[in-house]
Design a protein around this motif. Structure first.
Motif, PDB file in Angstrom:
ATOM      1  N   ILE A  60       0.844  -1.200   0.000  1.00 49.56           N
ATOM      2  CA  ILE A  60       0.000   0.000   0.000  1.00 49.56           C
ATOM      3  C   ILE A  60       0.875   1.243   0.000  1.00 49.56           C
ATOM      4  O   ILE A  60       0.610   2.194  -0.742  1.00 49.56           O
ATOM      5  N   ASP A  61       1.929   1.244   0.811  1.00 48.38           N
ATOM      6  CA  ASP A  61       2.846   2.393   0.852  1.00 48.38           C
ATOM      7  C   ASP A  61       3.481   2.637  -0.508  1.00 48.38           C
ATOM      8  O   ASP A  61       3.567   3.778  -0.979  1.00 48.38           O
ATOM      9  N   VAL A  62       3.925   1.564  -1.156  1.00 50.75           N
ATOM     10  CA  VAL A  62       4.558   1.699  -2.472  1.00 50.75           C
ATOM     11  C   VAL A  62       3.568   2.266  -3.480  1.00 50.75           C
ATOM     12  O   VAL A  62       3.884   3.192  -4.231  1.00 50.75           O
ATOM     13  N   LEU A  63       2.356   1.735  -3.481  1.00 51.93           N
ATOM     14  CA  LEU A  63       1.342   2.208  -4.429  1.00 51.93           C
ATOM     15  C   LEU A  63       0.960   3.661  -4.159  1.00 51.93           C
ATOM     16  O   LEU A  63       0.727   4.433  -5.099  1.00 51.93           O
ATOM     17  N   GLN A  64       0.909   4.051  -2.889  1.00 52.49           N
ATOM     18  CA  GLN A  64       0.603   5.447  -2.571  1.00 52.49           C
ATOM     19  C   GLN A  64       1.715   6.365  -3.051  1.00 52.49           C
ATOM     20  O   GLN A  64       1.445   7.465  -3.545  1.00 52.49           O
ATOM     21  N   GLU A  65       2.958   5.930  -2.939  1.00 49.00           N
ATOM     22  CA  GLU A  65       4.081   6.728  -3.437  1.00 49.00           C
ATOM     23  C   GLU A  65       3.994   6.884  -4.953  1.00 49.00           C
ATOM     24  O   GLU A  65       4.232   7.971  -5.480  1.00 49.00           O
ATOM     25  N   VAL A  66       3.654   5.789  -5.649  1.00 52.91           N
ATOM     26  CA  VAL A  66       3.515   5.856  -7.106  1.00 52.91           C
ATOM     27  C   VAL A  66       2.402   6.828  -7.485  1.00 52.91           C
ATOM     28  O   VAL A  66       2.561   7.658  -8.389  1.00 52.91           O
ATOM     29  N   LEU A  67       1.283   6.735  -6.781  1.00 47.05           N
ATOM     30  CA  LEU A  67       0.150   7.625  -7.050  1.00 47.05           C
ATOM     31  C   LEU A  67       0.526   9.082  -6.783  1.00 47.05           C
ATOM     32  O   LEU A  67       0.188   9.976  -7.571  1.00 47.05           O
ATOM     33  N   LYS A  68       1.240   9.330  -5.698  1.00 46.30           N
ATOM     34  CA  LYS A  68       1.673  10.686  -5.363  1.00 46.30           C
ATOM     35  C   LYS A  68       2.581  11.235  -6.460  1.00 46.30           C
ATOM     36  O   LYS A  68       2.440  12.386  -6.878  1.00 46.30           O
ATOM     37  N   LYS A  69       3.514  10.401  -6.938  1.00 46.45           N
ATOM     38  CA  LYS A  69       4.434  10.817  -8.001  1.00 46.45           C
ATOM     39  C   LYS A  69       3.653  11.145  -9.277  1.00 46.45           C
ATOM     40  O   LYS A  69       3.922  12.153  -9.939  1.00 46.45           O
ATOM     41  N   LYS A  70       2.672  10.326  -9.614  1.00 43.17           N
ATOM     42  CA  LYS A  70       1.874  10.583 -10.821  1.00 43.17           C
ATOM     43  C   LYS A  70       1.072  11.874 -10.676  1.00 43.17           C
ATOM     44  O   LYS A  70       0.937  12.631 -11.638  1.00 43.17           O
ATOM     45  N   ASP A  71       0.544  12.131  -9.496  1.00 37.88           N
ATOM     46  CA  ASP A  71      -0.177  13.389  -9.255  1.00 37.88           C
ATOM     47  C   ASP A  71       0.750  14.583  -9.450  1.00 37.88           C
ATOM     48  O   ASP A  71       0.366  15.580 -10.081  1.00 37.88           O
ATOM     49  N   GLU A  72       1.971  14.473  -8.915  1.00 37.61           N
ATOM     50  CA  GLU A  72       2.939  15.560  -9.072  1.00 37.61           C
ATOM     51  C   GLU A  72       3.286  15.769 -10.543  1.00 37.61           C
ATOM     52  O   GLU A  72       3.380  16.905 -11.012  1.00 37.61           O
ATOM     53  N   ASP A  73       3.474  14.660 -11.267  1.00 35.33           N
ATOM     54  CA  ASP A  73       3.775  14.760 -12.698  1.00 35.33           C
ATOM     55  C   ASP A  73       2.630  15.419 -13.459  1.00 35.33           C
ATOM     56  O   ASP A  73       2.859  16.255 -14.342  1.00 35.33           O
ATOM     57  N   MET A  74       1.388  15.049 -13.108  1.00 40.69           N
ATOM     58  CA  MET A  74       0.219  15.642 -13.774  1.00 40.69           C
ATOM     59  C   MET A  74       0.148  17.143 -13.504  1.00 40.69           C
ATOM     60  O   MET A  74      -0.153  17.934 -14.406  1.00 40.69           O
TER      61      MET A  74
END
Length: 126
Positions: A60-74
């Protein structure tokens, strides 16, 4: 004082009671074994559950980090898009004379001179 002891039970009752005692002892032993086995299985399950929970929590932590990174990229892409759009609007405004409501006085003077010269050329041609 005189103590009296109960008389021994008849042999068939004694046999029956011994048989019942033996069965009771066997059942108690089986119950104890089942309880011990159940306790071992509970401990085994308890040992397994934290592993699953920590693995799941890590995932869950890894997936949340990936999601956070994608939000920042967007957000970064959106900001770049806004800048490009504003640059395009600026270029369009500078290239399209209709979009510029006020022209500089020098430009207007040159336009007037050009118009006058075109009118003189037209008169000379006719």
């Amino acid at each position: 004082p005189h103590l009296t002891f109960p008389s021994p039970p008849p042999p068939c009752l004694s046999l029956q009671s011994n048989l019942l005692k033996r069965k009771l002892d066997e059942h108690l032993e089986k119950l104890h074994e089942a309880h011990t086995e159940l306790q071992k299985k509970r401990e085994y399950i308890d040992d397994l559950e934290p592993t699953v929970d920590s693995y799941t929590a890590h995932k869950i932590d890894v997936l949340q980090e990936v999601l956070k990174k994608k939000d920042e990229d967007m957000k970064a892409m959106e900001e770049r898009y806004k800048k490009y759009l504003e640059k395009a609007r600026t270029v369009i405004r500078t290239l399209d004379p209709k979009q510029t409501p006020t022209t500089a006085p020098e430009v207007q003077a040159l336009k007037n001179q050009l118009h006058e010269k075109e009118a003189k050329i037209h008169l000379l041609e006719v």
